[in-house]
Design a protein around this motif. Sequence first.
Motif, mmCIF file in Angstrom:
data_model
loop_
_atom_site.group_PDB
_atom_site.id
_atom_site.type_symbol
_atom_site.label_atom_id
_atom_site.label_comp_id
_atom_site.label_asym_id
_atom_site.label_seq_id
_atom_site.Cartn_x
_atom_site.Cartn_y
_atom_site.Cartn_z
ATOM 1 N N LEU A 28 2.969 -8.158 9.489
ATOM 2 C CA LEU A 28 3.815 -9.123 8.796
ATOM 3 C C LEU A 28 4.527 -10.029 9.786
ATOM 4 N N ASP A 29 4.951 -9.440 10.908
ATOM 5 C CA ASP A 29 5.607 -10.257 11.939
ATOM 6 C C ASP A 29 4.637 -11.272 12.529
ATOM 7 N N TYR A 30 3.393 -10.867 12.710
ATOM 8 C CA TYR A 30 2.393 -11.758 13.297
ATOM 9 C C TYR A 30 2.139 -12.961 12.384
ATOM 10 N N PHE A 31 2.062 -12.695 11.073
ATOM 11 C CA PHE A 31 1.845 -13.784 10.105
ATOM 12 C C PHE A 31 3.175 -14.217 9.487
ATOM 13 N N SER A 32 4.169 -14.361 10.302
ATOM 14 C CA SER A 32 5.522 -14.615 9.797
ATOM 15 C C SER A 32 5.668 -15.967 9.111
ATOM 16 N N SER A 33 4.775 -16.920 9.410
ATOM 17 C CA SER A 33 4.897 -18.252 8.802
ATOM 18 C C SER A 33 4.420 -18.260 7.348
ATOM 19 N N ALA A 34 3.690 -17.216 6.941
ATOM 20 C CA ALA A 34 3.196 -17.140 5.562
ATOM 21 C C ALA A 34 4.314 -16.696 4.617
ATOM 22 N N THR A 35 4.145 -16.983 3.350
ATOM 23 C CA THR A 35 5.025 -16.430 2.334
ATOM 24 C C THR A 35 4.648 -14.979 2.104
ATOM 25 N N HIS A 36 5.636 -14.100 2.064
ATOM 26 C CA HIS A 36 5.393 -12.671 1.869
ATOM 27 C C HIS A 36 5.971 -12.237 0.529
ATOM 28 N N ILE A 37 5.141 -11.611 -0.300
ATOM 29 C CA ILE A 37 5.591 -11.063 -1.584
ATOM 30 C C ILE A 37 5.440 -9.550 -1.540
ATOM 31 N N GLY A 38 6.516 -8.817 -1.735
ATOM 32 C CA GLY A 38 6.480 -7.360 -1.772
ATOM 33 C C GLY A 38 6.454 -6.856 -3.200
ATOM 34 N N LEU A 39 5.522 -5.935 -3.496
ATOM 35 C CA LEU A 39 5.415 -5.319 -4.821
ATOM 36 C C LEU A 39 5.730 -3.834 -4.705
ATOM 37 N N THR A 40 6.562 -3.330 -5.588
ATOM 38 C CA THR A 40 6.846 -1.903 -5.582
ATOM 39 C C THR A 40 7.476 -1.484 -6.900
ATOM 40 N N ALA A 41 7.269 -0.215 -7.244
ATOM 41 C CA ALA A 41 8.005 0.366 -8.368
ATOM 42 C C ALA A 41 9.281 1.002 -7.873
ATOM 43 N N THR A 42 9.298 1.285 -6.571
ATOM 44 C CA THR A 42 10.404 2.062 -6.003
ATOM 45 C C THR A 42 10.832 1.472 -4.668
ATOM 46 N N GLN B 176 13.417 15.606 -2.673
ATOM 47 C CA GLN B 176 14.788 15.152 -2.455
ATOM 48 C C GLN B 176 14.874 13.634 -2.343
ATOM 49 N N SER B 177 13.753 12.985 -2.274
ATOM 50 C CA SER B 177 13.733 11.529 -2.137
ATOM 51 C C SER B 177 13.533 10.889 -3.502
ATOM 52 N N MET B 178 14.437 9.989 -3.897
ATOM 53 C CA MET B 178 14.313 9.293 -5.172
ATOM 54 C C MET B 178 13.042 8.451 -5.209
ATOM 55 N N THR B 179 12.699 7.836 -4.079
ATOM 56 C CA THR B 179 11.484 7.017 -4.023
ATOM 57 C C THR B 179 10.258 7.851 -4.351
ATOM 58 N N GLU B 180 10.126 9.002 -3.704
ATOM 59 C CA GLU B 180 8.966 9.860 -3.936
ATOM 60 C C GLU B 180 8.967 10.401 -5.364
ATOM 61 N N PHE B 181 10.154 10.754 -5.861
ATOM 62 C CA PHE B 181 10.250 11.281 -7.230
ATOM 63 C C PHE B 181 9.774 10.254 -8.249
ATOM 64 N N LYS B 182 10.211 9.012 -8.111
ATOM 65 C CA LYS B 182 9.791 7.962 -9.043
ATOM 66 C C LYS B 182 8.284 7.743 -8.974
ATOM 67 N N GLN B 183 7.743 7.794 -7.779
ATOM 68 C CA GLN B 183 6.302 7.595 -7.635
ATOM 69 C C GLN B 183 5.527 8.718 -8.328
ATOM 70 N N ILE B 184 5.987 9.949 -8.174
ATOM 71 C CA ILE B 184 5.291 11.081 -8.787
ATOM 72 C C ILE B 184 5.381 10.998 -10.312
ATOM 73 N N ILE B 185 6.564 10.718 -10.834
ATOM 74 C CA ILE B 185 6.727 10.592 -12.284
ATOM 75 C C ILE B 185 5.841 9.469 -12.812
ATOM 76 N N GLY B 186 5.660 8.436 -11.998
ATOM 77 C CA GLY B 186 4.836 7.296 -12.392
ATOM 78 C C GLY B 186 3.384 7.637 -12.651
#
Length: 789
Positions: free
Chosen positions: A303-317, A504-514
């Motif tokens: 991402l740093d190498y292509f820093s001039s591009a527009t970056h869109i991040g997708l995530t549920a968590t 113990q991680s909310m991120t991992e918990f949400k992913q598993i429930i997903g």
Amino acid sequence: MKLSETDVKTKFITPAIKKAGWDIHSQMREEVTFTAGRIIVRGKMTARGKTKRADYILYYKPNIPLAIVEAKDNKHTIGSGMQQALEYSEMLDIPFIFSSNGDGFLFHDKSGTSDKVETEIPMDEFPSPDQLWAKYKQYKGLSEDSSEIVAQDYYDDGSGKAPRYYQYIAINRTIEAIAKGQDRILLVMATGTGKTYTAFQIIWRLWKARKKKRILFLADRNILVDQTKQQDFAPFGDKMTKIQNRTADKSYEIYLSLYQAVTGTEESQNIYKQFSPDFFDLIVIDECHRGSASEASAWKKILDYFSSATHIGLTATPKETNDVSNIAYFGDPVYSYSLKQGINDGFLAPYKVVRIDFDKDLEGYRPEKGKTDKYGQLIDDRIYNQRDFDRNLVIEQRTELVAQKVAEFLKQTNPYDKTIIFCEDIDHAERMRQAITNCLPELVNENHRYVMRITGDNEEGKAELDNFINPESRYPVIATTSKLMTTGVDAKTCKLIVLDQRIQSMTEFKQIIGRGTRVNEEYGKKYFTILDFKKATELFADPDFDGEPVQVFEPGTGPDDNVIPEDEGTEEGTVIDNGEEVPVTDITWDDDEDDEKGRTKFYINDVEVDILSKRVQYLDADGKLITESLQDYAKNNVQKTYASLDDFLRRWNEADKKSAIVDELAEQGIPLEALREEVKNGDAYGVFDLICHVAYGQPPLTRKERAENVKKRNYFAKYEDKAKAVLEGLLDKYADEGLTTLEDKKVLKLAPLNSYGTPIEIVKNVFGGKKPYEEAILELENEIFKQAN
């Protein structure tokens, strides 16, 4: 004044909109249903709640909704529909709202471009599409150039498939942000809500508008890239390629790639550097909460190498810990659509939780002095608890008991329901596979792939992942795993999630429930069950479970200022081993590398494990798990609606259809079928007696007792022979199956009722028409519940 709402729309509102210059075929849609209706679980049965529907939505172009118009008949005032329309506009992100009764329009302008928020306008002064589009552009701060990009159509294959309302919002907000020059964008959408399809529509519109000409889609699981290429991104055709060779082909416009395919520890493995830093205009990062979120990640270098591009991040968590932050990199989300919203709208599957607690988990286990495990290893003398089991100490009877309870659940529901069992590590996943095999030998003998360990180290298991995901493939039915299936596995028909992993991680918990939240009605998947053996579902009670992400990482601070709390170090990046933080290489995640190496693990096979408690929890109307007993919860909620028994009886007796009251209670989150299981002899009681007994302490009568009381009173004597026989048959159906059967005309197709003719013939010839038949049913119901009057 005498016209219906439909007539007011046809004779006054639609003509006024048409006269203002709106194309009623391409710019106006009537009766627009934009939610699916919450799925209500009743025991093993499901029903849909009410959908949300707008009378009119007006579009500048198919992808740009501008206005909502809510209609009322002329007995209402002009503004009677405004509050409902405002609620819809909030959901749909639409700034211009109108209410009308045919006399005129009340116009609510949320754009802030008018002197007044609300004004009343005559029927012949409804604004034109160009007028509202001009106000919309001013409201959004769009220039002429940027508005052309925003107006670019979405992809339409002619099948009728179009983005859902929340996908429209996500797409439009992203396009608008990019059109105005924003180059770092975060979209937060719950698992199962179509993030990849949303990303495709964003890319398509930017690509077609030639705003972005070369695009890179990055993911960290091979299955994610392949699914994307074959499904949602397929319309790109020969303009698209997947990077998988060591030489970059620069002749394409759409590129898909694994992080691991373009990076490595050796410089020669960093294929991304074969492209110039300005080669890509847009980079979309799927599951951006993972490796790319960390400042120290090797993936972040892409991402740093292509820093001039527009970056869109997708995530549920989105990940927000003390050293990893999506918000610090992408900024606040331009749009969030949560699990709770998805369940309320009916696009995601609701869940119930069955939590089983073992004595050794709650009380701990201390080996007697000098005790060795089954391999002769001397076991450290200390108290072992839930955080140790299956990581440092294996009690084989515990694994067998988990497998036994999973097998019992499947036998009671459907032994072929797709099931994922999340284990502590690869060793635990293998032992669980063996235990399930021994609990369900007849099913495993039928096909050895009934249960498979699907972990990154096992090629046979990974080869079955596609079959597990495919709804048409019966096998594998059960997958035991540790990390590999926590994210990105689109298992639409998974009905059972088993948690035997300490999370113990909310991120991992949400992913598993997903993994269980997708709905697939074609294959009967409308809800799922979580079987929890390690108290992981306590995280549902955390206020952050379904809240907005909050940034805790402060860019630029030293490592000592961003120390990871011990329980946060259970995902990629770091692991906790005996209280010490140990780094792992996050780019090997796809290989499911566990932190087993160097960790001593003891195995004992002579310690008994017992169940201390079992609790079943359901979602209430607000999307929260019911923590009190179902009887207390039902009593409190029924009494909120009907303060006294007299209030309830009045409503019951006035209702044309008693099933409407059942539906109302179900929409309030009162699971009546589950309530029956808690009440002694509950299956024998009708809904009426169940509610009166639980909520108001009334002694209940069974359905059969109520039916017998009707027969004793010789109620049917006033009817002729055939009508009497039909009503007696309906009474017997009520005694056997309950109220909803009595009120459903389909019951007339069943024996012995069908011996009197088809449903239409019975209604017409036996009772003299629809109205007399319905009156007879209502009288019968009143007679059934006569003792309550």
